[in-house]
Design a protein around this motif. Sequence first.
Motif, short mmCIF file in Angstrom:
data_model
loop_
_atom_site.label_atom_id
_atom_site.label_comp_id
_atom_site.label_asym_id
_atom_site.label_seq_id
_atom_site.Cartn_x
_atom_site.Cartn_y
_atom_site.Cartn_z
N VAL A 1 -31.06 -45.30 52.78
CA VAL A 1 -29.79 -44.82 53.33
C VAL A 1 -30.03 -43.51 54.09
CG1 VAL A 1 -27.48 -43.95 52.77
CG2 VAL A 1 -28.31 -46.06 51.72
N THR A 2 -30.88 -42.66 53.54
CA THR A 2 -31.24 -41.42 54.26
C THR A 2 -31.80 -41.75 55.63
OG1 THR A 2 -31.68 -40.18 52.23
CG2 THR A 2 -32.75 -39.38 54.24
N ASN A 3 -32.75 -42.69 55.68
CA ASN A 3 -33.34 -43.09 56.97
C ASN A 3 -32.28 -43.69 57.89
OD1 ASN A 3 -35.82 -42.21 56.14
ND2 ASN A 3 -36.67 -44.24 55.79
N ALA A 4 -31.39 -44.51 57.34
CA ALA A 4 -30.35 -45.12 58.17
C ALA A 4 -29.44 -44.05 58.77
CB ALA A 4 -29.53 -46.11 57.33
N VAL A 5 -29.08 -43.06 57.96
CA VAL A 5 -28.22 -41.98 58.46
C VAL A 5 -28.95 -41.16 59.52
CG1 VAL A 5 -27.11 -39.79 57.79
CG2 VAL A 5 -26.77 -41.84 56.39
N LEU A 6 -30.22 -40.86 59.27
CA LEU A 6 -30.99 -40.03 60.20
C LEU A 6 -31.32 -40.74 61.52
CD1 LEU A 6 -33.55 -38.30 57.81
CD2 LEU A 6 -31.62 -37.23 59.00
N TYR A 7 -31.64 -42.04 61.43
CA TYR A 7 -32.19 -42.72 62.60
C TYR A 7 -31.28 -43.78 63.22
CZ TYR A 7 -36.27 -40.38 60.76
OH TYR A 7 -37.12 -39.43 60.29
N GLY A 8 -30.16 -44.10 62.58
CA GLY A 8 -29.22 -45.05 63.17
C GLY A 8 -28.59 -44.47 64.42
N ARG A 9 -28.38 -45.28 65.40
CA ARG A 9 -27.78 -44.82 66.66
C ARG A 9 -26.86 -45.90 67.20
NH1 ARG A 9 -29.20 -40.87 64.96
NH2 ARG A 9 -30.78 -39.42 65.61
N ALA A 10 -25.71 -45.48 67.73
CA ALA A 10 -24.78 -46.40 68.37
C ALA A 10 -23.94 -45.61 69.37
CB ALA A 10 -23.89 -47.07 67.34
N ASP A 11 -23.41 -46.29 70.35
CA ASP A 11 -22.58 -45.63 71.35
C ASP A 11 -21.22 -45.23 70.78
OD1 ASP A 11 -24.54 -45.82 73.28
OD2 ASP A 11 -23.81 -47.76 74.01
N GLY A 12 -20.73 -45.99 69.81
CA GLY A 12 -19.43 -45.70 69.22
C GLY A 12 -19.57 -45.46 67.72
N PRO A 13 -18.45 -45.42 67.03
CA PRO A 13 -18.49 -45.23 65.58
C PRO A 13 -19.29 -46.35 64.91
CG PRO A 13 -16.23 -45.06 66.40
CD PRO A 13 -17.09 -45.56 67.54
N TRP A 14 -19.99 -46.01 63.85
CA TRP A 14 -20.81 -47.00 63.15
C TRP A 14 -20.89 -46.66 61.68
CZ3 TRP A 14 -25.61 -45.40 61.07
CH2 TRP A 14 -26.07 -44.16 61.51
N ARG A 15 -21.40 -47.62 60.90
CA ARG A 15 -21.53 -47.46 59.46
C ARG A 15 -22.90 -47.94 59.01
NH1 ARG A 15 -17.47 -45.48 60.87
NH2 ARG A 15 -15.39 -45.63 60.00
N VAL A 16 -23.28 -47.50 57.82
CA VAL A 16 -24.48 -48.00 57.13
C VAL A 16 -23.99 -49.03 56.13
CG1 VAL A 16 -26.38 -47.39 55.58
CG2 VAL A 16 -25.68 -45.80 57.39
N ARG A 17 -24.64 -50.16 56.10
CA ARG A 17 -24.24 -51.23 55.18
C ARG A 17 -25.37 -51.48 54.19
NH1 ARG A 17 -20.71 -55.91 56.01
NH2 ARG A 17 -21.26 -57.41 54.40
N VAL A 18 -25.04 -51.57 52.91
CA VAL A 18 -26.01 -51.87 51.86
C VAL A 18 -25.51 -53.11 51.12
CG1 VAL A 18 -27.22 -51.01 49.82
CG2 VAL A 18 -26.49 -49.40 51.60
N ASP A 19 -26.35 -54.13 51.01
CA ASP A 19 -26.01 -55.36 50.29
C ASP A 19 -27.12 -55.67 49.30
OD1 ASP A 19 -23.61 -56.12 51.82
OD2 ASP A 19 -25.03 -56.45 53.46
N TRP A 20 -26.76 -56.28 48.16
CA TRP A 20 -27.80 -56.70 47.22
C TRP A 20 -27.52 -58.10 46.73
CZ3 TRP A 20 -24.88 -52.32 46.77
CH2 TRP A 20 -23.90 -52.28 45.78
N TYR A 21 -28.63 -58.80 46.45
CA TYR A 21 -28.61 -60.23 46.15
C TYR A 21 -29.54 -60.52 44.97
CZ TYR A 21 -27.01 -60.36 50.99
OH TYR A 21 -26.33 -60.15 52.16
N ARG A 22 -29.19 -61.57 44.24
CA ARG A 22 -30.10 -62.11 43.24
C ARG A 22 -30.80 -63.30 43.87
NH1 ARG A 22 -29.33 -62.92 36.89
NH2 ARG A 22 -31.39 -63.80 36.50
N VAL A 23 -32.12 -63.31 43.77
CA VAL A 23 -32.92 -64.42 44.29
C VAL A 23 -33.80 -64.85 43.12
CG1 VAL A 23 -34.53 -65.19 46.07
CG2 VAL A 23 -32.94 -63.32 46.57
N GLY A 24 -33.33 -65.85 42.35
CA GLY A 24 -34.02 -66.22 41.11
C GLY A 24 -33.95 -65.03 40.16
N GLY A 25 -35.11 -64.56 39.70
CA GLY A 25 -35.17 -63.39 38.82
C GLY A 25 -35.37 -62.09 39.57
N ALA A 26 -35.35 -62.15 40.90
CA ALA A 26 -35.61 -60.97 41.72
C ALA A 26 -34.30 -60.37 42.25
CB ALA A 26 -36.51 -61.33 42.89
#
Length: 136
Positions: free
Chosen positions: A49-74
């Motif tokens: 998230v730190t990297n996303a905030v520091l290096y994300g770029r867009a011409d207009g307003p933008w957000r950082v999105r974080v999603d998590w998933y279960r893949v079997g036992g992972a």
Amino acid sequence: MSEPLGGMILYPVPESVGRARRWFRTFTESLHLGCSVVDDCVLMVSELVTNAVLYGRADGPWRVRVDWYRVGGALRVEVHNPGCPAHVRLRSPSATEAHGRGLLLVDALADEWWSAPSRHGGTLVAFVVHQAFKPD
């Protein structure tokens, strides 16, 4: 097959890093992850998230999105931002440099990680922790 477990959308401001840590820990409490898995994932989420905030770029307003998933036992965690995927790379900072170790931490803690174009546009950086869930 991946099972969506949760997610959050954050403003691209430094305060979102602490919010991401707190929210990830709170939102994953009921998932029965191993203690060290939670701590490692909180650190990796914080770095990405730190990297996303520091290096994300867009011409207009933008957000950082974080999603998590279960893949079997992972557990797979994805961080999306509108930056350029070609700019994601491991660095080799000198001992005197204060920054540049985020992806090195992810590389050391995750069982696998990658970056790619995001399905939301921009950049995806994801990591996987195998055997993340406590046995039933």
